[in-house]
Design an enzyme around this catalytic site. Structure first.
Site, PDB file in Angstrom:
ATOM      1  N   GLY A   1       3.754  11.101  -8.399  1.00 26.80           N
ATOM      2  CA  GLY A   1       4.548  10.037  -9.022  1.00 26.80           C
ATOM      3  C   GLY A   1       5.366   9.271  -8.004  1.00 26.80           C
ATOM      4  O   GLY A   1       5.376   9.599  -6.815  1.00 26.80           O
TER       5      GLY A   1
ATOM      6  N   ASN B   1      -3.868   9.143   4.617  1.00 26.79           N
ATOM      7  CA  ASN B   1      -2.680   8.475   5.158  1.00 26.79           C
ATOM      8  C   ASN B   1      -2.594   8.497   6.681  1.00 26.79           C
ATOM      9  O   ASN B   1      -2.066   7.573   7.296  1.00 26.79           O
ATOM     10  CB  ASN B   1      -1.412   9.140   4.608  1.00 26.79           C
ATOM     11  CG  ASN B   1      -1.231   8.921   3.115  1.00 26.79           C
ATOM     12  OD1 ASN B   1      -1.685   7.915   2.577  1.00 26.79           O
ATOM     13  ND2 ASN B   1      -0.576   9.855   2.452  1.00 26.79           N
TER      14      ASN B   1
ATOM     15  N   ASP C   1     -10.013  -9.221   3.176  1.00 27.96           N
ATOM     16  CA  ASP C   1     -10.465 -10.504   2.641  1.00 27.96           C
ATOM     17  C   ASP C   1     -10.726 -11.411   3.830  1.00 27.96           C
ATOM     18  O   ASP C   1      -9.804 -11.903   4.471  1.00 27.96           O
ATOM     19  CB  ASP C   1      -9.387 -11.095   1.716  1.00 27.96           C
ATOM     20  CG  ASP C   1      -9.609 -12.575   1.387  1.00 27.96           C
ATOM     21  OD1 ASP C   1     -10.675 -13.131   1.735  1.00 27.96           O
ATOM     22  OD2 ASP C   1      -8.705 -13.161   0.770  1.00 27.96           O
TER      23      ASP C   1
ATOM     24  N   HIS D   1       0.438   4.419  -2.455  1.00 23.22           N
ATOM     25  CA  HIS D   1       0.181   5.787  -1.997  1.00 23.22           C
ATOM     26  C   HIS D   1       1.335   6.729  -2.328  1.00 23.22           C
ATOM     27  O   HIS D   1       1.149   7.939  -2.361  1.00 23.22           O
ATOM     28  CB  HIS D   1      -0.124   5.800  -0.491  1.00 23.22           C
ATOM     29  CG  HIS D   1      -1.541   5.415  -0.178  1.00 23.22           C
ATOM     30  ND1 HIS D   1      -2.252   5.942   0.868  1.00 23.22           N
ATOM     31  CD2 HIS D   1      -2.382   4.540  -0.791  1.00 23.22           C
ATOM     32  CE1 HIS D   1      -3.479   5.418   0.898  1.00 23.22           C
ATOM     33  NE2 HIS D   1      -3.570   4.558  -0.091  1.00 23.22           N
TER      34      HIS D   1
ATOM     35  N   SER E   1       7.800  10.657  -2.015  1.00 22.44           N
ATOM     36  CA  SER E   1       7.302  11.862  -1.324  1.00 22.44           C
ATOM     37  C   SER E   1       6.545  11.479  -0.050  1.00 22.44           C
ATOM     38  O   SER E   1       6.557  12.226   0.929  1.00 22.44           O
ATOM     39  CB  SER E   1       6.411  12.695  -2.252  1.00 22.44           C
ATOM     40  OG  SER E   1       5.331  11.930  -2.762  1.00 22.44           O
TER      41      SER E   1
ATOM     42  N   PRO F   1      -7.717   7.401  -4.216  1.00 23.58           N
ATOM     43  CA  PRO F   1      -9.123   6.980  -4.205  1.00 23.58           C
ATOM     44  C   PRO F   1      -9.675   6.883  -2.793  1.00 23.58           C
ATOM     45  O   PRO F   1      -8.913   6.713  -1.833  1.00 23.58           O
ATOM     46  CB  PRO F   1      -9.086   5.598  -4.872  1.00 23.58           C
ATOM     47  CG  PRO F   1      -7.683   5.133  -4.755  1.00 23.58           C
ATOM     48  CD  PRO F   1      -6.821   6.348  -4.695  1.00 23.58           C
TER      49      PRO F   1
ATOM     50  N   ARG G   1       0.822  -1.214   0.000  1.00 21.88           N
ATOM     51  CA  ARG G   1       0.000   0.000   0.000  1.00 21.88           C
ATOM     52  C   ARG G   1       0.860   1.271   0.000  1.00 21.88           C
ATOM     53  O   ARG G   1       0.504   2.280  -0.618  1.00 21.88           O
ATOM     54  CB  ARG G   1      -0.915  -0.010   1.225  1.00 21.88           C
ATOM     55  CG  ARG G   1      -1.916   1.132   1.229  1.00 21.88           C
ATOM     56  CD  ARG G   1      -2.966   0.932   2.295  1.00 21.88           C
ATOM     57  NE  ARG G   1      -4.001   1.962   2.234  1.00 21.88           N
ATOM     58  CZ  ARG G   1      -4.324   2.726   3.273  1.00 21.88           C
ATOM     59  NH1 ARG G   1      -3.706   2.590   4.440  1.00 21.88           N
ATOM     60  NH2 ARG G   1      -5.269   3.629   3.146  1.00 21.88           N
TER      61      ARG G   1
ATOM     62  N   ASP H   1      -4.230 -14.420  -2.667  1.00 17.17           N
ATOM     63  CA  ASP H   1      -4.930 -15.345  -3.557  1.00 17.17           C
ATOM     64  C   ASP H   1      -6.088 -14.598  -4.209  1.00 17.17           C
ATOM     65  O   ASP H   1      -6.172 -13.374  -4.106  1.00 17.17           O
ATOM     66  CB  ASP H   1      -5.427 -16.566  -2.756  1.00 17.17           C
ATOM     67  CG  ASP H   1      -6.267 -16.143  -1.552  1.00 17.17           C
ATOM     68  OD1 ASP H   1      -6.891 -15.050  -1.593  1.00 17.17           O
ATOM     69  OD2 ASP H   1      -6.303 -16.889  -0.561  1.00 17.17           O
TER      70      ASP H   1
ATOM     71  N   HIS I   1      -6.231  -6.024  -2.005  1.00 23.64           N
ATOM     72  CA  HIS I   1      -7.079  -6.160  -0.810  1.00 23.64           C
ATOM     73  C   HIS I   1      -7.358  -7.631  -0.479  1.00 23.64           C
ATOM     74  O   HIS I   1      -8.209  -7.921   0.345  1.00 23.64           O
ATOM     75  CB  HIS I   1      -8.389  -5.377  -0.984  1.00 23.64           C
ATOM     76  CG  HIS I   1      -8.199  -3.888  -0.969  1.00 23.64           C
ATOM     77  ND1 HIS I   1      -9.228  -2.998  -1.158  1.00 23.64           N
ATOM     78  CD2 HIS I   1      -7.092  -3.126  -0.771  1.00 23.64           C
ATOM     79  CE1 HIS I   1      -8.755  -1.751  -1.091  1.00 23.64           C
ATOM     80  NE2 HIS I   1      -7.466  -1.804  -0.867  1.00 23.64           N
ATOM     81  N   THR I   2      -6.645  -8.522  -1.097  1.00 27.67           N
ATOM     82  CA  THR I   2      -6.668  -9.930  -0.689  1.00 27.67           C
ATOM     83  C   THR I   2      -5.885 -10.109   0.611  1.00 27.67           C
ATOM     84  O   THR I   2      -5.945 -11.162   1.247  1.00 27.67           O
ATOM     85  CB  THR I   2      -6.079 -10.836  -1.795  1.00 27.67           C
ATOM     86  OG1 THR I   2      -6.035 -12.183  -1.331  1.00 27.67           O
ATOM     87  CG2 THR I   2      -4.644 -10.450  -2.148  1.00 27.67           C
TER      88      THR I   2
ATOM     89  N   ASP J   1       8.084   8.838  -6.171  1.00 33.34           N
ATOM     90  CA  ASP J   1       9.239   9.666  -5.825  1.00 33.34           C
ATOM     91  C   ASP J   1       9.533   9.664  -4.326  1.00 33.34           C
ATOM     92  O   ASP J   1      10.265  10.516  -3.835  1.00 33.34           O
ATOM     93  CB  ASP J   1       9.001  11.108  -6.294  1.00 33.34           C
ATOM     94  CG  ASP J   1       7.768  11.731  -5.625  1.00 33.34           C
ATOM     95  OD1 ASP J   1       7.080  11.028  -4.853  1.00 33.34           O
ATOM     96  OD2 ASP J   1       7.507  12.928  -5.868  1.00 33.34           O
TER      97      ASP J   1
HETATM   98  C1  HEM Z   1      -9.333   1.172  -5.813  1.00 33.19           C
HETATM   99  C2  HEM Z   1      -9.229   2.122  -4.917  1.00 33.19           C
HETATM  100  C3  HEM Z   1      -8.763   1.865  -3.513  1.00 33.19           C
HETATM  101  C4  HEM Z   1      -9.356   2.326  -2.385  1.00 33.19           C
HETATM  102  C5  HEM Z   1     -10.584   3.203  -2.303  1.00 33.19           C
HETATM  103  C6  HEM Z   1      -8.607   1.808  -1.274  1.00 33.19           C
HETATM  104  C7  HEM Z   1      -8.878   2.074   0.050  1.00 33.19           C
HETATM  105  C8  HEM Z   1      -8.296   1.443   1.117  1.00 33.19           C
HETATM  106  C9  HEM Z   1      -8.680   1.636   2.487  1.00 33.19           C
HETATM  107  C10 HEM Z   1      -9.762   2.587   2.986  1.00 33.19           C
HETATM  108  C11 HEM Z   1      -7.920   0.814   3.250  1.00 33.19           C
HETATM  109  C12 HEM Z   1      -7.960   0.670   4.760  1.00 33.19           C
HETATM  110  C13 HEM Z   1      -7.117   1.755   5.392  1.00 33.19           C
HETATM  111  C14 HEM Z   1      -7.352   1.914   6.873  1.00 33.19           C
HETATM  112  O1  HEM Z   1      -8.411   1.544   7.338  1.00 33.19           O
HETATM  113  O2  HEM Z   1      -6.443   2.413   7.561  1.00 33.19           O
HETATM  114  C15 HEM Z   1      -7.046   0.111   2.349  1.00 33.19           C
HETATM  115  C16 HEM Z   1      -6.107  -0.820   2.739  1.00 33.19           C
HETATM  116  C17 HEM Z   1      -5.231  -1.422   1.864  1.00 33.19           C
HETATM  117  N1  HEM Z   1      -5.063  -1.123   0.530  1.00 33.19           N
HETATM  118 FE1  HEM Z   1      -6.351  -0.088  -0.612  1.00 33.19          FE
HETATM  119  N2  HEM Z   1      -7.573   1.053  -1.744  1.00 33.19           N
HETATM  120  C18 HEM Z   1      -7.618   1.062  -3.110  1.00 33.19           C
HETATM  121  C19 HEM Z   1      -6.711   0.480  -3.964  1.00 33.19           C
HETATM  122  C20 HEM Z   1      -5.564  -0.168  -3.542  1.00 33.19           C
HETATM  123  C21 HEM Z   1      -4.465  -0.509  -4.397  1.00 33.19           C
HETATM  124  C22 HEM Z   1      -4.353  -0.138  -5.863  1.00 33.19           C
HETATM  125  C23 HEM Z   1      -3.551  -1.157  -3.618  1.00 33.19           C
HETATM  126  C24 HEM Z   1      -2.206  -1.698  -3.974  1.00 33.19           C
HETATM  127  C25 HEM Z   1      -1.849  -2.099  -5.165  1.00 33.19           C
HETATM  128  C26 HEM Z   1      -4.112  -1.230  -2.291  1.00 33.19           C
HETATM  129  C27 HEM Z   1      -3.540  -1.871  -1.226  1.00 33.19           C
HETATM  130  C28 HEM Z   1      -4.070  -1.912   0.043  1.00 33.19           C
HETATM  131  C29 HEM Z   1      -3.592  -2.798   1.077  1.00 33.19           C
HETATM  132  C30 HEM Z   1      -2.554  -3.876   0.906  1.00 33.19           C
HETATM  133  C31 HEM Z   1      -4.309  -2.470   2.247  1.00 33.19           C
HETATM  134  C32 HEM Z   1      -4.124  -3.066   3.646  1.00 33.19           C
HETATM  135  C33 HEM Z   1      -3.040  -2.261   4.347  1.00 33.19           C
HETATM  136  C34 HEM Z   1      -2.682  -2.733   5.748  1.00 33.19           C
HETATM  137  O3  HEM Z   1      -3.212  -3.703   6.256  1.00 33.19           O
HETATM  138  O4  HEM Z   1      -1.806  -2.061   6.339  1.00 33.19           O
HETATM  139  N3  HEM Z   1      -5.316  -0.593  -2.274  1.00 33.19           N
HETATM  140  N4  HEM Z   1      -7.286   0.520   1.054  1.00 33.19           N
END
Ligand code: HEM
Ligand SMILES: *[C@@H]1O[C@H](CO)[C@@H](O)[C@H](O)[C@H]1NC(C)=O
Ligand SMILES: *[C@@H]1O[C@H](CO)[C@@H](O)[C@H](O)[C@H]1NC(C)=O
Ligand SMILES: *[C@@H]1O[C@H](CO)[C@@H](O)[C@H](O)[C@H]1NC(C)=O
Length: 329
Positions: A79, A101, A248, A73, A83, A170, A69, A256, A200-201, A81
C-alpha cells in the site's frame, strides 16, 4: 441579559454541533484520506513540497517520470506507505534492492529535499507517503499532464517488503491477462490499468527490459522500430544492457497521448505496453485514448487517485517518519 442568554445558548448549540462534527470527521479520517488533511496542522505543506519538486524537474525533465513511477512502486507494495523509501538496515530489508527497483527507480533525493523543506515549516506532521503522492501530481502538471486534488492523511510504514516488491509489481514481459489480474488485485480495473500505463508517455527504459521484444522478429512489433531500437541495445547482454530508450519515442518529455498512438503502430517499447493493443480486450480503450487525449488525461487523473488510495496506513497505524529513508528511533 436576554441577548447574553441567547448568545450563550446558541454558542452551546454550536459547540455541541462542533463536537458532533469532530467525532464524525475523526471517524471519517481514520477510514479514508482527505484533501484538507493538513489544512490546520500544516497549511503550507503543498506549496512547500511543490517548490523542490519543480526545481528538480526543471534541472532534469526525466525526473517527472521518475517521481510518478516512485509513487506507483510505493502503492503496489504494502500500500501507499512510503515503504519504498526505506534504506537497507539490519531490521528493515530494503525494497530499493528488489529486482524491479534495483538500479531502476530513482528520485529519492528529490523526495528527501521536499521532506526536509516541509520538516522546517511543520516538523513531524507530513508523511513521506503523502509527499510521494503530491510529488507525482506536481510532476504530472509540470510536464503537461493532468492535475488532480491529492487526498492526504497517509502515514508511513515501519517495515518494507522486497518479497512483495518482486511478487506484486508488474513485469515488462507480463501477458495482458497477468497485467489485468495484477491491477485487479490492487482494486484497479483494466481501464485504470490502461490509463495508468499511459504514464509511459514520459521517461526511459533500460535495454534489458525490452531486449527480448526487439529481437523477437515477432508480428507484434514494427520492423523499422525494432531495428532502430537494436542500434543502442545489443543482442548479447553486456555493456549495453542499461542503455536507455524513450518509452514514447515521439514526445518523450511531454505528457500526451502519443504513447497510445505508438501502440496502434506496434511501436510500444515494452511487451507490457504492446499487449494492451494486440487483439485483446483492451484494444478499444487504447484506440479511444489515441483519438481522445482529454479522455485519457481525465481517466489518468481518476486512476492516480484510486492508486493513491491503495491500503494507506491512517489514523494511529504507522508513523510520521522524520527522515524518509529511516524509521524513527
Ligand atoms: C502496466 C504495467 C507496467 C510495467 C510492466 C511497467 C514497467 C516499466 C519498466 C520495465 C520501466 C523501465 C525501468 C528501467 O528500465 O529501469 C518503466 C518505466 C516507467 N514506468 Fe512503468 N510499468 C508499468 C506501469 C506503470 C504505471 C502504472 C506507472 C505510473 C502510473 C508507470 C510509470 C513509469 C514511468 C514514468 C517510467 C519511466 C521512469 C523513468 O524514466 O525514470 N509504469 N516501467
Ligand atoms: C542490486 O544491485 C547491487 C549492485 O549492483 C547488487 O550487488 C545486488 O546483488 C542487487 N540486489 C539484488 C537483490 O539483486
Ligand atoms: C519474463 O522474464 C523473466 C526474467 O527474465 C523470466 O523469468 C520469465 O519466465 C519471463 N516470463 C514470461 C511470461 O516470458
Ligand atoms: C531474428 O532475426 C535475426 C536475423 O534475421 C536472427 O539473427 C535472429 O536469430 C532472429 N531472432 C529470433 C528470436 O528468432
Amino acid at each position: 441579559m436576554v441577548t447574553v442568554f441567547r448568545n450563550s445558548l446558541s454558542c452551546q448549540a454550536n459547540r455541541v454541533a462542533a463536537v458532533v462534527m469532530l467525532l464524525l470527521l475523526s471517524s471519517a479520517c481514520q477510514a479514508k484520506l482527505s484533501s484538507t488533511f493538513y489544512e490546520k496542522s500544516c497549511p503550507n505543506a503543498l506549496s512547500t513540497i511543490r517548490k523542490p519538486i519543480r526545481m528538480a524537474i526543471a534541472r532534469e525533465r526525466r525526473m517527472a517520470a521518475s517521481l510518478i513511477r516512485l509513487h506507483f512502486h510505493d502503492c503496489f507494495v504494502q500500500g501507499c506507505d512510503a515503504s519504498i523509501l526505506l534504506d537497507n538496515s539490519p531490521s528493515v530489508p530494503s525494497e530499493k534492492l528488489a529486482p524491479p527497483n534495483n538500479h531502476s527507480v530513482r528520485g529519492f533525493e528529490v523526495i528527501d529535499q521536499a521532506k526536509s523543506a516541509v520538516e522546517k515549516v511543520c516538523p513531524g506532521v507530513v508523511s513521506c507517503a503523502d509527499i510521494l503522492a503530491v510529488a507525482a501530481r506536481d510532476a504530472s502538471v509540470y510536464v503537461g499532464g493532468p492535475s488532480w486534488t491529492v487526498k492526504l492523511g497517509r502515514r508511513d510504514s515501519t517495515t518494507a517488503s522486497p518479497c512483495l516488491a518482486c511478487s506484486d509489481l508488474p513485469r515488462p514481459n507480463d501477458s495482458l491477462k497477468r497485467l489485468i489480474s495484477r491491477f485487479r488485485a490492487k482494486g484497479l480495473s483494466a481501464r485504470d490499468m490502461v490509463a495508468l500505463s499511459g504514464a509511459h508517455t514520459i521517461g526511459q527504459a533500460q535495454c534489458f527490459t525490452f531486449q527480448e521484444r526487439i529481437y523477437s522478429n515477432g508480428s507484434n512489433i514494427d520492423a523499422g522500430f525494432a531495428s532502430k531500437r537494436r542500434l543502442r541495445c545489443p543482442a548479447t547482454p553486456g555493456d549495453g544492457k542499461s542503455n536507455l530508450a524513450a518509452l514514447d519515442l515521439v514526445t518523450p518529455n511531454s505528457f500526451d497521448n502519443n504513447y497510445f498512438k505508438n501502440l496502434l503502430q506496434k511501436k510500444g517499447l515494452l511487451q507490457s505496453d504492446q499487449v494492451l493493443f494486440s487483439g485483446g480486450s483492451t484494444d478499444d480503450i487504447v484506440s479511444e485514448y489515441s483519438r481522445n487525449p482529454c479522455t485519457f488525461k481525465s481517466d489518468f487523473a481518476t486512476a492516480m487517485i484510486k492508486m493513491g488510495n491503495i491500503k494507506p496506513p491512517t489514523g494511529s497505524a504507522g508513523i510520521i517518519r522524520k527522515i524518509c529513508s529511516q524509521v524513527n528511533n
